[in-house]
Write an enzyme that holds these catalytic residues in place. Structure first.
Site, PDB file in Angstrom:
ATOM      1  N   ASP A 348       0.752  -5.081   4.571  1.00 30.51           N
ATOM      2  CA  ASP A 348       1.085  -6.495   4.444  1.00 30.51           C
ATOM      3  C   ASP A 348       0.820  -6.954   3.006  1.00 30.51           C
ATOM      4  O   ASP A 348      -0.211  -6.614   2.413  1.00 30.51           O
ATOM      5  CB  ASP A 348       0.214  -7.294   5.422  1.00 30.51           C
ATOM      6  CG  ASP A 348       0.508  -8.772   5.395  1.00 30.51           C
ATOM      7  OD1 ASP A 348       1.617  -9.150   5.816  1.00 30.51           O
ATOM      8  OD2 ASP A 348      -0.351  -9.539   4.934  1.00 30.51           O
ATOM      9  N   GLU A 377       5.248  -4.642   2.093  1.00 28.78           N
ATOM     10  CA  GLU A 377       5.936  -5.782   1.497  1.00 28.78           C
ATOM     11  C   GLU A 377       5.700  -5.763  -0.005  1.00 28.78           C
ATOM     12  O   GLU A 377       4.558  -5.874  -0.446  1.00 28.78           O
ATOM     13  CB  GLU A 377       5.402  -7.093   2.073  1.00 28.78           C
ATOM     14  CG  GLU A 377       5.726  -7.302   3.535  1.00 28.78           C
ATOM     15  CD  GLU A 377       5.172  -8.622   4.043  1.00 28.78           C
ATOM     16  OE1 GLU A 377       5.951  -9.460   4.504  1.00 28.78           O
ATOM     17  OE2 GLU A 377       3.938  -8.821   3.966  1.00 28.78           O
TER      18      GLU A 377
END
Length: 664
Positions: A348, A377
């Site tokens: 993340d 990400e």
């Protein structure tokens, strides 16, 4: 030493006594880093050892409890300072079943109870760590559990799911609704006979299940299992323990561990690998976090004025560039691999972490199994407190070989940007997005026909290999695909939206990147139009399994797309040079028509000269093709790999709002 370290060091500079040697740390770089593993509790029936890395502490205590959440400590012991900032003590008795916390004193102040930073078993709600024999949590046959075969990252197909979303529906036929064990149940069906649960995943054909954060997170009260509570889990509390809300008994530390392992074991037996969503970039809170109560200031970055930085948008950002945080992340990842047999990791807000840390993680994982997949990400919520060139941002993926990132270029080129749910793009017939889509179809690698000046976000390719790009159109964040189509085409019929839904998924599964699908998209799952459903009720987030019957044609189409990709290596060449050699975009007239040919027998495929055409116009489109005789395998929202007719000549008509695939 950079400016933020100097400022924060002036605040946190601490004098400690170690074996009568007085030492003052003037910067975080001076903190001693132990060489061994971070093991805070080591159990045996005759002795339990407690250790804690707390180099700035004046005193450290361990408190013992009979309960994981009730009563006071029945015993308190002082730890002794050893080498490299490690405090130690041991108790020569059998403590199995007991619980403990640490308390650290810095600058004359006791910081408060913490289970430690490396707790591997906890009581309800994770406030106290547990003394446990981990081997007793292994399910039968665990020692013989093996990862399903994976020859190449190009073979991966990722399915992203949340435990409650996937199994809570009353018609799912699943007993352990919302639990780890839901993914161990075989033979579950709806009343209409549609396969659900793990059998649905096998039927669909995915290779990897990406489970949203499943470590111990803070926002759900595990002591109230009968109360409907929902969260995605991006609020870490204890990084190395499964979350109790997904277990059948959050009060018993061994139950959540064993049930998580049973889930992994069942998926492996089904031929499916498991990806863990990890959120090392921030914690649920700052001052009361395990990090801050152990070594104040160290694990988080600070702004120039000494305040907690907030690149995560959640109140803090961790400092992966500091030696102990880097060591912590590496060891945590390895722990999930070794103890839980995890097969991949999705990071993340990976853009908050530094490149060196991500590469160290990749190198450490490779020593165990190079087939373990790592992606994340490639961005942050706001600018982190580190130079952009040092961060694991999407633009720097080329500096991190064999680590992948999500491509928002193709995603938003297809469905529209993040900032306006009502604004569509290629799928609804808006012109000007073709180059962003081509960027995603080649896997974000350099390609002579991709003009990067016309790509929406990235003005140059960022992947060295196509397997470094995650190809997707929908995920847990933002609207799911069905909702986005409703928002951007409010007057369209269900049939029209279903056609565009299939078109979007065709892009994903014929891209040279690694395809990724959000759970339920294969049956047009919706979330009632909610953009950010991280804490919305189950009524919003739960997959309605009746949709598998209602939209079975969409499910069949996606399933056939996956089979098509698996059967034909031209769609997954896995090599940038081959993509440039064999993949060629065909010239088209006008907008909202994209087509490419996989020339000759690309990558040794049995099919020759595969042509894929995408038409989002409201009317059929003419496409010039190399003269020849072709077999049609995809047309009008249907796929039949054995063929559904033939076409000859140098032109085809691509039906409106659909994809067409032909081959020689």
């Amino acid at each position: 030493m950079n400016v933020k370290h100097v400022i924060w060091a002036s605040i946190m500079s601490t004098t400690i006594s170690c074996q009568s040697v007085k030492k003052e740390y003037t910067s975080f770089e001076e903190y001693p880093i132990p060489e061994g593993k971070l093991v805070e509790m080591e159990y045996s029936p005759i002795e339990t050892k407690f250790t804690l890395w707390a180099p700035t502490a004046e005193e450290v205590r361990v408190l013992l409890y009979d309960s994981g959440n009730e009563g006071s400590a029945y015993q308190t012991l002082s730890l002794e300072m050893g080498e490299d900032g490690i405090w130690n003590t041991s108790i020569k008795e059998d403590l199995k079943g007991k619980f403990y916390t640490f308390n650290v004193k810095v600058n004359g102040k006791w910081l408060g109870d913490t289970p430690g930073i490396m707790a591997k078993a906890v009581g309800v709600n994770g406030k106290r760590a547990a003394v446990i024999d981990l081997r007793s949590t292994d399910p039968e046959g665990w020692a013989n559990d093996v990862r399903p075969l994976l020859k190449d990252y190009a073979d991966i197909i990722v399915y992203e799911m949340h435990h409650r979303d996937f199994s809570l529906d009353s018609v799912s036929g699943i007993r352990n609704k919302g639990k780890f064990l839901a993914l161990t149940e075989l033979g579950t069906t709806t009343s209409q006979g549609e396969k659900t649960g793990i059998d649905h995943l096998k039927e669909l054909g995915v290779t990897h299940v990406h489970i949203l954060p499943s470590y111990d997170y803070a926002s759900v009260d595990e002591s109230k299992p009968d109360k409907a509570q929902y969260n995605w889990g991006y609020d870490p509390q204890n990084y190395n323990v499964p979350d109790g809300s997904y277990s059948t008994d959050p009060y018993k530390p061994d139950v959540r561990i064993k049930e998580f392992k049973q889930m992994v074991q069942a998926l492996h037996k089904a031929g499916i690998r498991v990806v863990l969503d990890v959120v090392y970039n921030h914690t649920f809170n700052t001052e009361e976090s395990n990090f801050e109560r152990t070594v104040p200031g160290y694990f988080y970055r600070q702004t120039k004025d000494g305040k907690p930085a907030n690149g995560s948008g959640c109140g803090n950002e961790t400092a992966s560039d500091r030696a102990m945080m880097r060591k912590y992340m590496v060891e945590s990842v390895l722990y999930w691999i070794n103890e839980y047999h995890i097969d991949g990791f999705r990071f993340d807000l990976m853009g908050i972490h530094d490149i060196e840390t991500m590469n160290e993680i990749r190198a450490a994982v490779d020593k165990i199994d190079p087939s373990i997949f790592i992606y994340g990400e490639g961005w942050a919520a706001s600018a982190p407190q580190l130079d952009q060139e040092e961060l694991a941002m999407k633009a720097n993926i080329y500096k991190m070989p064999r680590i992948a990132a999500f491509s928002d270029e193709m995603r938003d080129g297809l469905r529209g940007g993040w900032d306006d749910d009502r604004k569509g793009a290629f799928l609804i017939g808006q012109p000007g997005h073709e180059m962003s889509i081509k960027f995603g179809l080649v896997g974000a690698v350099k390609h002579p026909q991709v003009i990067n000046d016309s790509v929406n976000y990235s003005k140059e390719p960022w992947a060295l290999q196509p397997t470094q790009m995650i190809s997707y159109v929908s995920c847990h964040d933002d609207m799911c695909l069905a909702d986005r189509l409703k928002a951007t085409m409010p007057d369209a019929t269900d049939e029209e939206r279903a056609s565009l839904h299939k078109l979007a998924e065709t892009f994903v599964f014929t891209s040279q990147g690694v395809p990724f699908i959000f759970a339920g998209d294969e049956m047009m799952r919706d979330k009632k139009g909610i953009h950010n459903s991280y804490n919305s009720p189950d009524s919003i987030n739960t997959i309605d399994w009746r949709n598998k019957t209602i939209h079975h044609d969409v499910f069949d189409y996606v399933r056939e797309l996956i089979t098509l990709r698996k059967n034909h290596p031209a769609f997954r060449m896995g090599d940038a040079d081959k993509v440039r050699q064999y993949m060629e975009f065909l010239p088209v007239e006008g907008s909202n028509l994209v087509a490419f040919i996989l020339k000759d027998n690309a990558n040794g495929d049995s099919w020759k000269n595969i042509i894929v055409a995408f038409n989002s116009r409201k009317e059929p489109a003419k496409l010039s093709i190399p003269t020849g005789r072709y077999t049609i395998v995809c047309k009008d929202g249907k796929i039949k790999q054995s063929g559904m007719g033939q076409v000859s000549g140098n032109e085809i008509i691509v039906p409106a709002r659909s994809a067409m695939i032909i081959h020689q």
